[in-house]
Design a protein around this motif. Sequence first.
Motif, PDB file in Angstrom:
ATOM      1  N   THR A   1       0.831  -1.204   0.000  1.00 43.30           N
ATOM      2  CA  THR A   1       0.000   0.000   0.000  1.00 43.30           C
ATOM      3  C   THR A   1       0.864   1.253   0.000  1.00 43.30           C
ATOM      4  OG1 THR A   1      -1.770  -1.147   1.197  1.00 43.30           O
ATOM      5  CG2 THR A   1      -1.825   1.243   1.215  1.00 43.30           C
ATOM      6  N   LEU A   2       1.927   1.239   0.797  1.00 41.79           N
ATOM      7  CA  LEU A   2       2.843   2.378   0.833  1.00 41.79           C
ATOM      8  C   LEU A   2       3.598   2.522  -0.486  1.00 41.79           C
ATOM      9  CD1 LEU A   2       4.247   2.025   4.466  1.00 41.79           C
ATOM     10  CD2 LEU A   2       2.622   3.726   3.618  1.00 41.79           C
ATOM     11  N   VAL A   3       3.936   1.391  -1.107  1.00 44.96           N
ATOM     12  CA  VAL A   3       4.583   1.430  -2.417  1.00 44.96           C
ATOM     13  C   VAL A   3       3.628   2.026  -3.448  1.00 44.96           C
ATOM     14  CG1 VAL A   3       5.411   0.003  -4.330  1.00 44.96           C
ATOM     15  CG2 VAL A   3       6.206  -0.451  -2.019  1.00 44.96           C
ATOM     16  N   GLY A   4       2.354   1.637  -3.370  1.00 48.48           N
ATOM     17  CA  GLY A   4       1.360   2.201  -4.271  1.00 48.48           C
ATOM     18  C   GLY A   4       1.245   3.704  -4.117  1.00 48.48           C
ATOM     19  N   LEU A   5       1.390   4.175  -2.893  1.00 42.94           N
ATOM     20  CA  LEU A   5       1.310   5.612  -2.628  1.00 42.94           C
ATOM     21  C   LEU A   5       2.520   6.360  -3.183  1.00 42.94           C
ATOM     22  CD1 LEU A   5       0.171   8.139  -1.113  1.00 42.94           C
ATOM     23  CD2 LEU A   5       1.485   7.350   0.872  1.00 42.94           C
ATOM     24  N   PHE A   6       3.723   5.914  -2.817  1.00 40.87           N
ATOM     25  CA  PHE A   6       4.934   6.668  -3.142  1.00 40.87           C
ATOM     26  C   PHE A   6       5.460   6.411  -4.559  1.00 40.87           C
ATOM     27  CE2 PHE A   6       5.145   6.408   1.560  1.00 40.87           C
ATOM     28  CZ  PHE A   6       5.119   7.782   1.831  1.00 40.87           C
ATOM     29  N   LEU A   7       5.265   5.181  -5.053  1.00 46.33           N
ATOM     30  CA  LEU A   7       5.825   4.847  -6.364  1.00 46.33           C
ATOM     31  C   LEU A   7       4.831   5.071  -7.497  1.00 46.33           C
ATOM     32  CD1 LEU A   7       8.451   3.800  -7.616  1.00 46.33           C
ATOM     33  CD2 LEU A   7       7.553   1.478  -7.415  1.00 46.33           C
ATOM     34  N   PHE A   8       3.553   4.723  -7.256  1.00 47.63           N
ATOM     35  CA  PHE A   8       2.549   4.829  -8.319  1.00 47.63           C
ATOM     36  C   PHE A   8       1.534   5.934  -8.070  1.00 47.63           C
ATOM     37  CE2 PHE A   8       3.910   0.304  -8.364  1.00 47.63           C
ATOM     38  CZ  PHE A   8       4.469   0.288  -9.628  1.00 47.63           C
ATOM     39  N   LYS A   9       1.771   6.744  -7.022  1.00 45.60           N
ATOM     40  CA  LYS A   9       0.930   7.910  -6.732  1.00 45.60           C
ATOM     41  C   LYS A   9      -0.534   7.557  -6.504  1.00 45.60           C
ATOM     42  CE  LYS A   9       4.696  10.197  -7.517  1.00 45.60           C
ATOM     43  NZ  LYS A   9       5.533  10.654  -6.379  1.00 45.60           N
ATOM     44  N   GLU A  10      -0.785   6.365  -5.945  1.00 49.23           N
ATOM     45  CA  GLU A  10      -2.155   5.991  -5.604  1.00 49.23           C
ATOM     46  C   GLU A  10      -2.603   6.799  -4.385  1.00 49.23           C
ATOM     47  OE1 GLU A  10      -2.321   1.785  -5.055  1.00 49.23           O
ATOM     48  OE2 GLU A  10      -2.172   1.365  -7.193  1.00 49.23           O
ATOM     49  N   HIS A  11      -3.835   7.292  -4.432  1.00 49.29           N
ATOM     50  CA  HIS A  11      -4.344   8.149  -3.355  1.00 49.29           C
ATOM     51  C   HIS A  11      -4.778   7.308  -2.156  1.00 49.29           C
ATOM     52  CE1 HIS A  11      -6.338  11.432  -1.312  1.00 49.29           C
ATOM     53  NE2 HIS A  11      -7.454  10.732  -1.262  1.00 49.29           N
ATOM     54  N   LEU A  12      -4.361   7.729  -0.964  1.00 44.40           N
ATOM     55  CA  LEU A  12      -4.779   7.058   0.266  1.00 44.40           C
ATOM     56  C   LEU A  12      -5.653   7.996   1.084  1.00 44.40           C
ATOM     57  CD1 LEU A  12      -1.557   5.217   1.531  1.00 44.40           C
ATOM     58  CD2 LEU A  12      -3.347   4.388   0.009  1.00 44.40           C
ATOM     59  N   THR A  13      -6.783   7.458   1.557  1.00 50.19           N
ATOM     60  CA  THR A  13      -7.690   8.247   2.384  1.00 50.19           C
ATOM     61  C   THR A  13      -7.298   8.120   3.852  1.00 50.19           C
ATOM     62  OG1 THR A  13      -9.218   6.396   2.708  1.00 50.19           O
ATOM     63  CG2 THR A  13      -9.539   7.752   0.729  1.00 50.19           C
ATOM     64  N   LYS A  14      -8.021   8.832   4.717  1.00 53.19           N
ATOM     65  CA  LYS A  14      -7.783   8.734   6.150  1.00 53.19           C
ATOM     66  C   LYS A  14      -8.042   7.314   6.641  1.00 53.19           C
ATOM     67  CE  LYS A  14      -8.795  13.580   7.241  1.00 53.19           C
ATOM     68  NZ  LYS A  14      -9.682  14.519   7.985  1.00 53.19           N
ATOM     69  N   LYS A  15      -9.052   6.661   6.051  1.00 59.43           N
ATOM     70  CA  LYS A  15      -9.345   5.281   6.437  1.00 59.43           C
ATOM     71  C   LYS A  15      -8.192   4.351   6.071  1.00 59.43           C
ATOM     72  CE  LYS A  15     -14.392   5.561   6.225  1.00 59.43           C
ATOM     73  NZ  LYS A  15     -15.622   5.054   5.569  1.00 59.43           N
ATOM     74  N   ASN A  16      -7.556   4.624   4.927  1.00 55.64           N
ATOM     75  CA  ASN A  16      -6.400   3.816   4.529  1.00 55.64           C
ATOM     76  C   ASN A  16      -5.270   3.942   5.534  1.00 55.64           C
ATOM     77  OD1 ASN A  16      -6.947   4.818   1.082  1.00 55.64           O
ATOM     78  ND2 ASN A  16      -7.789   3.087   2.174  1.00 55.64           N
ATOM     79  N   TRP A  17      -4.994   5.172   5.960  1.00 51.42           N
ATOM     80  CA  TRP A  17      -3.938   5.405   6.937  1.00 51.42           C
ATOM     81  C   TRP A  17      -4.284   4.779   8.285  1.00 51.42           C
ATOM     82  CZ3 TRP A  17       0.670   6.402   5.509  1.00 51.42           C
ATOM     83  CH2 TRP A  17       0.936   7.173   4.369  1.00 51.42           C
ATOM     84  N   PHE A  18      -5.579   4.848   8.648  1.00 51.52           N
ATOM     85  CA  PHE A  18      -6.015   4.221   9.893  1.00 51.52           C
ATOM     86  C   PHE A  18      -5.818   2.707   9.811  1.00 51.52           C
ATOM     87  CE2 PHE A  18      -9.584   2.634  12.670  1.00 51.52           C
ATOM     88  CZ  PHE A  18      -8.969   2.971  13.873  1.00 51.52           C
ATOM     89  N   GLY A  19      -6.078   2.153   8.628  1.00 49.82           N
ATOM     90  CA  GLY A  19      -5.864   0.728   8.418  1.00 49.82           C
ATOM     91  C   GLY A  19      -4.408   0.337   8.585  1.00 49.82           C
ATOM     92  N   ILE A  20      -3.503   1.160   8.074  1.00 51.25           N
ATOM     93  CA  ILE A  20      -2.076   0.892   8.227  1.00 51.25           C
ATOM     94  C   ILE A  20      -1.675   0.928   9.702  1.00 51.25           C
ATOM     95  CG2 ILE A  20       0.238   1.818   7.753  1.00 51.25           C
ATOM     96  CD1 ILE A  20      -0.799   2.709   5.026  1.00 51.25           C
TER      97      ILE A  20
END
Length: 283
Positions: A251-270
């Motif tokens: 998920t973090l790779v998707g965010l930083f490498l492929f610029k996938e958007h993460l919501t607050k719920k995504n961060w809470f999940g992490i």
Amino acid sequence: MYLLFSILCSTLIFVIFKALRKYNINTLQVIALNYIVASLIGVLAFNEPITSANTLHASWFLGAVFLGFLFISIFFVMALTAQKNGVSVASVASKMSVVIPIVFGIYVYHESASFQKITGIVLALVAVYLTSIKGTSEINLKKNLLLPAVLFLGSGTIDTSIKYIETTYVPENGIPIFSATIFGIAAILGVITLMVKKDLKIIPKALFGGLLLGVVNYGSIYFLLKALDHELFESSTLFTVNHVGIVMLSTLVGLFLFKEHLTKKNWFGITLAIIAIILVTLA
């Protein structure tokens, strides 16, 4: 270390699948080539002479055939899911399946099921779900859930079968040849598929992709088997930590490498995933 390397290799698989689409590389060709490479690595890593006694007549051979069929089928579904739904969704769909080997381990092997461990497992499942929620996406059964559902069931079956066969039939020094046989069966099926589709014209980019994916794919299974062979963790604990770790990292790779958007719920999940790993490991 085996567990960490397995998490890293499994995450790299999702990254490679995403890159295949970006560079318009034939996914099926790469999958077939990757299994040939992975099988050859297993053969080279086996430090004994290869005979019919330790392959065709081995007690694990039919299980390896079954796993080889599942591997290439689910691997192709995984590639489609990563490309159509995103890296994190593909990771989540396959890693939510951790509930299948967990229940199997507790029920069949009578592994511990303390309150702390069960709490950690539940938090892990919630964490995996939260990382898959996309705030702007609409739910479409055919597009959004069919591929992840197939990936969920197939991945759970693979993990459960690997644990059972490795524990019951594979000798300690037999992991490389067991892995090589699984990949070899998958390679044969992949080549047959390419022949049927008349898609045998391999371009250099597909060769490179198959080589890279083969190395990473072999590593993900080899290190997982070595971790399962260790007596430090129960399988239900190991699968939980392994799957949630892959979800977090991919998920973090998707965010930083492929610029996938993460919501607050995504961060809470992490965040929940980190707590779950701590609870399950310490339990």
